[in-house]
Scaffold this motif. Structure first.
Motif, mmCIF file in Angstrom:
data_model
loop_
_atom_site.group_PDB
_atom_site.id
_atom_site.type_symbol
_atom_site.label_atom_id
_atom_site.label_comp_id
_atom_site.label_asym_id
_atom_site.label_seq_id
_atom_site.Cartn_x
_atom_site.Cartn_y
_atom_site.Cartn_z
ATOM 1 N N SER A 49 57.663 18.494 69.399
ATOM 2 C CA SER A 49 57.345 17.401 68.485
ATOM 3 C C SER A 49 56.027 17.667 67.795
ATOM 4 O O SER A 49 55.100 18.215 68.359
ATOM 5 C CB SER A 49 57.263 16.077 69.245
ATOM 6 O OG SER A 49 58.468 15.817 69.913
ATOM 7 N N ALA A 50 55.939 17.254 66.504
ATOM 8 C CA ALA A 50 54.700 17.444 65.777
ATOM 9 C C ALA A 50 53.777 16.270 66.027
ATOM 10 O O ALA A 50 54.204 15.151 66.095
ATOM 11 C CB ALA A 50 54.987 17.627 64.287
ATOM 12 N N ALA A 51 52.922 16.111 65.777
ATOM 13 C CA ALA A 51 51.838 15.157 65.866
ATOM 14 C C ALA A 51 50.601 15.929 66.218
ATOM 15 O O ALA A 51 49.837 15.799 65.330
ATOM 16 C CB ALA A 51 51.988 14.048 66.833
ATOM 17 N N MET A 223 57.617 20.556 78.880
ATOM 18 C CA MET A 223 56.890 19.681 79.788
ATOM 19 C C MET A 223 55.366 19.755 79.623
ATOM 20 O O MET A 223 54.641 19.009 80.269
ATOM 21 C CB MET A 223 57.256 20.021 81.239
ATOM 22 C CG MET A 223 58.739 19.871 81.545
ATOM 23 S SD MET A 223 59.374 18.211 81.172
ATOM 24 C CE MET A 223 58.566 17.246 82.437
ATOM 25 N N LEU A 224 54.889 20.650 78.775
ATOM 26 C CA LEU A 224 53.447 20.796 78.587
ATOM 27 C C LEU A 224 53.059 20.488 77.142
ATOM 28 O O LEU A 224 53.879 20.036 76.350
ATOM 29 C CB LEU A 224 52.999 22.209 78.986
ATOM 30 C CG LEU A 224 53.341 22.644 80.416
ATOM 31 C CD1 LEU A 224 52.779 24.028 80.700
ATOM 32 C CD2 LEU A 224 52.817 21.644 81.430
ATOM 33 N N THR A 225 51.816 20.732 76.794
ATOM 34 C CA THR A 225 51.264 20.473 75.467
ATOM 35 C C THR A 225 50.921 21.801 74.807
ATOM 36 O O THR A 225 50.326 22.676 75.446
ATOM 37 C CB THR A 225 49.993 19.610 75.571
ATOM 38 O OG1 THR A 225 50.324 18.359 76.169
ATOM 39 C CG2 THR A 225 49.381 19.368 74.199
ATOM 40 N N ARG A 226 51.299 21.944 73.537
ATOM 41 C CA ARG A 226 51.008 23.201 72.838
ATOM 42 C C ARG A 226 49.846 23.027 71.863
ATOM 43 O O ARG A 226 49.811 22.068 71.090
ATOM 44 C CB ARG A 226 52.243 23.704 72.087
ATOM 45 C CG ARG A 226 52.001 25.048 71.394
ATOM 46 C CD ARG A 226 53.249 25.608 70.745
ATOM 47 N NE ARG A 226 53.613 24.921 69.524
ATOM 48 C CZ ARG A 226 54.451 25.405 68.612
ATOM 49 N NH1 ARG A 226 55.008 26.594 68.805
ATOM 50 N NH2 ARG A 226 54.756 24.714 67.545
ATOM 51 N N VAL A 322 43.844 31.416 58.661
ATOM 52 C CA VAL A 322 44.433 32.479 59.471
ATOM 53 C C VAL A 322 44.779 31.924 60.849
ATOM 54 O O VAL A 322 43.931 31.295 61.501
ATOM 55 C CB VAL A 322 43.461 33.663 59.617
ATOM 56 C CG1 VAL A 322 44.063 34.754 60.511
ATOM 57 C CG2 VAL A 322 43.104 34.221 58.247
ATOM 58 N N ARG A 323 46.011 32.163 61.292
ATOM 59 C CA ARG A 323 46.390 31.749 62.635
ATOM 60 C C ARG A 323 45.823 32.731 63.647
ATOM 61 O O ARG A 323 45.834 33.948 63.437
ATOM 62 C CB ARG A 323 47.908 31.677 62.769
ATOM 63 C CG ARG A 323 48.366 31.214 64.161
ATOM 64 C CD ARG A 323 49.861 31.015 64.231
ATOM 65 N NE ARG A 323 50.304 30.723 65.598
ATOM 66 C CZ ARG A 323 51.572 30.558 65.948
ATOM 67 N NH1 ARG A 323 52.529 30.654 65.025
ATOM 68 N NH2 ARG A 323 51.895 30.297 67.204
ATOM 69 N N TYR A 385 50.008 20.634 68.622
ATOM 70 C CA TYR A 385 48.841 20.234 67.855
ATOM 71 C C TYR A 385 48.224 21.459 67.194
ATOM 72 O O TYR A 385 48.065 22.510 67.825
ATOM 73 C CB TYR A 385 47.805 19.561 68.760
ATOM 74 C CG TYR A 385 48.322 18.315 69.443
ATOM 75 C CD1 TYR A 385 48.111 17.050 68.907
ATOM 76 C CD2 TYR A 385 49.062 18.409 70.633
ATOM 77 C CE1 TYR A 385 48.602 15.909 69.542
ATOM 78 C CE2 TYR A 385 49.552 17.279 71.264
ATOM 79 C CZ TYR A 385 49.322 16.032 70.716
ATOM 80 O OH TYR A 385 49.807 14.911 71.331
ATOM 81 N N ASN A 386 47.871 21.328 65.925
ATOM 82 C CA ASN A 386 47.231 22.405 65.177
ATOM 83 C C ASN A 386 45.722 22.162 65.165
ATOM 84 O O ASN A 386 45.257 21.099 64.747
ATOM 85 C CB ASN A 386 47.752 22.471 63.748
ATOM 86 C CG ASN A 386 49.234 22.792 63.695
ATOM 87 O OD1 ASN A 386 49.751 23.505 64.557
ATOM 88 N ND2 ASN A 386 49.923 22.292 62.696
#
Length: 427
Positions: A49-51, A223-226, A322-323, A385-386
């Motif tokens: 999911s984005a946010a 199950m985790l946060t990216r 740049v990523r 999250y970015n």
């Protein structure tokens, strides 16, 4: 007389195949007990999911539908007697006891479901027992397993230690409304009476259900946060190849140890990943895919991050974004401590006695900053999250001096004395 037939798994499926446990008519769309009835087990990956620990292979799937696909990642599967933590057996042998499967890459799997059929890693073929109903559970720890599973009457728990590179996922096969509708049909494909229909709905997962087109699908959830990281430059000098800034590493302090509940009995668990709140936070380090190519080698372990520079767009006279690396996959939290280590080659001396090369030195620094969401809300499980960072180089310390003029007091600037007029004994 009732007949029993075993049927082979046409294992492209994730779980087993089927056998007859009763006789059915030759109705259209429903196979007879004399036919092999292969099970085609699907696996799905919910979109984000984005946010000396094993290094994981990073993110599975992504936010966009076309990118939310499997890429030959490994998953583990349990086949249990329904409602228990007892292993399903065939002729006294476990069928799928923490079995390893591959979720293959498929150009067809571009729907939101991203459903594909999984293959056993060893290409083995299993058989469904002639009787009984079963639960199918799946999980993915991607090398974060710390010890063997711990099995009790109520759950199967797997201790783990994550390092930021593992996309931890869980799944259980649950029949859909469409599955239940198929099971409510009789042997001729017509609506069964209410009592029979209700009984049939309970007969998942089994050969009986398989003959009616109801097959287990493991719907994996993150199950985790990216956290994905991006850098830009504060000015053109920051991007200079010789004297510009390099991002050497990015780390996040996160919970890292806990237990994954791979299967359980009773009421539905809110969270199948339980972190050890008493353990100290660990420093999880951002890594990159092989060759720093985020579109390839998606099933391979990540590698150490190569120091990376921001980029200046000369044509547009502005910074590009740049990523950095692949991503960090961390425990959900209210906020994080972020550590960004940078380096830059700078002149540190003008001493003419030194060789020109010795007048320069690589300066290093680690910024420790809090990482919070703009709204102040907690970082959520299954969300991506970015994180955008604007980088500036080390600023040379320049000490400027000014010479303040002396000031004369108009009234007292001239003092006249005659030394002989003073008796030294009088003061």
């Amino acid at each position: 007389m009732k007949k029993y037939f075993f049927c082979a798994l046409a294992v492209a499926g994730l779980l087993s195949s089927c056998s007859s446990d009763d006789s059915v008519s030759d109705a259209p769309g429903i196979q007879t007990s004399d036919e092999l009835v292969p099970i085609h087990i699907g696996v799905k990956s919910a979109p984000i999911s984005a946010a000396t620990r094993a290094v994981g292979t990073g993110t599975v799937g992504d936010i966009a539908t076309g990118s939310n696909v499997w890429a030959n990642q490994k998953i583990n599967v349990y086949m249990l007697n329904k409602g228990t933590t007892d292993m399903a057996l065939f002729d006294g042998i476990d069928i799928f006891n923490n079995a390893t499967f591959i979720a293959p890459a498929s150009v067809e799997a571009t729907s939101a479901d991203n459903m594909v059929e999984a293959l056993t890693e060893d290409q083995s073929i299993k058989y469904y027992p002639p009787q009984g109903y079963y639960d199918f559970w799946g999980y993915r720890l991607d090398g974060a397993e710390a010890t063997d599973p711990v099995i009790s009457d109520t759950q199967i728990a797997i201790p783990f230690v994550i390092d930021g590179s593992q996309d931890v996922m869980v799944a259980k096969a649950v029949p859909t409304a469409a599955d239940s509708a198929l099971l409510r049909l009789d042997g001729n494909g017509n609506p069964a009476d209410a009592a029979t229909a209700n009984l049939n709905v309970q007969r998942v997962y089994s050969a009986f259900a398989a003959r009616r087109g109801v097959q287990p699908t493991l719907d994996f959830k993150h199950m985790l946060t990216r956290l994905k990281f991006f850098i830009s430059a504060g000015d053109a000098l920051t991007c200079d190849a010789e004297r510009g800034i390099f991002v050497d590493s990015i780390k996040v302090m996160s919970k890292a140890t806990g237990n994954l509940i791979a299967a359980y009995t009773g009421d539905e668990l809110i969270d199948q990943v339980v972190f050890d709140d008493a353990a100290a936070l660990d420093s999880l380090t951002l890594r990159q895919r092989i060759g720093n190519n985020n579109d390839a080698n998606l099933d391979q372990p990540l590698e150490t991050l190569t120091p990376i520079q921001p980029v200046w767009n000369v044509t547009e006279n502005k910074t590009d974004t740049v990523r950095v690396g692949e991503s960090l996959i961390v425990a959900p939290a209210d906020q994080y401590e972020l550590r960004i280590s940078i380096s830059q080659r700078q002149q540190v001396s003008r001493d003419p006695s030194l060789d020109p090369a010795d007048q320069y030195k690589v300066l290093k620094n680690t910024y420790v900053v809090p990482l919070t969401t703009p709204s102040g809300a907690a970082f959520k499980r299954g969300y991506s999250y970015n994180v955008y960072m604007t980088m500036w180089g080390f600023s040379r310390i320049t000490v400027n001096t000014t010479l303040q003029p002396w000031v004369e007091d108009d009234a007292d600037s001239k003092i006249e004395i005659l030394p002989e007029d003073f008796d030294s004994n009088s003061f």
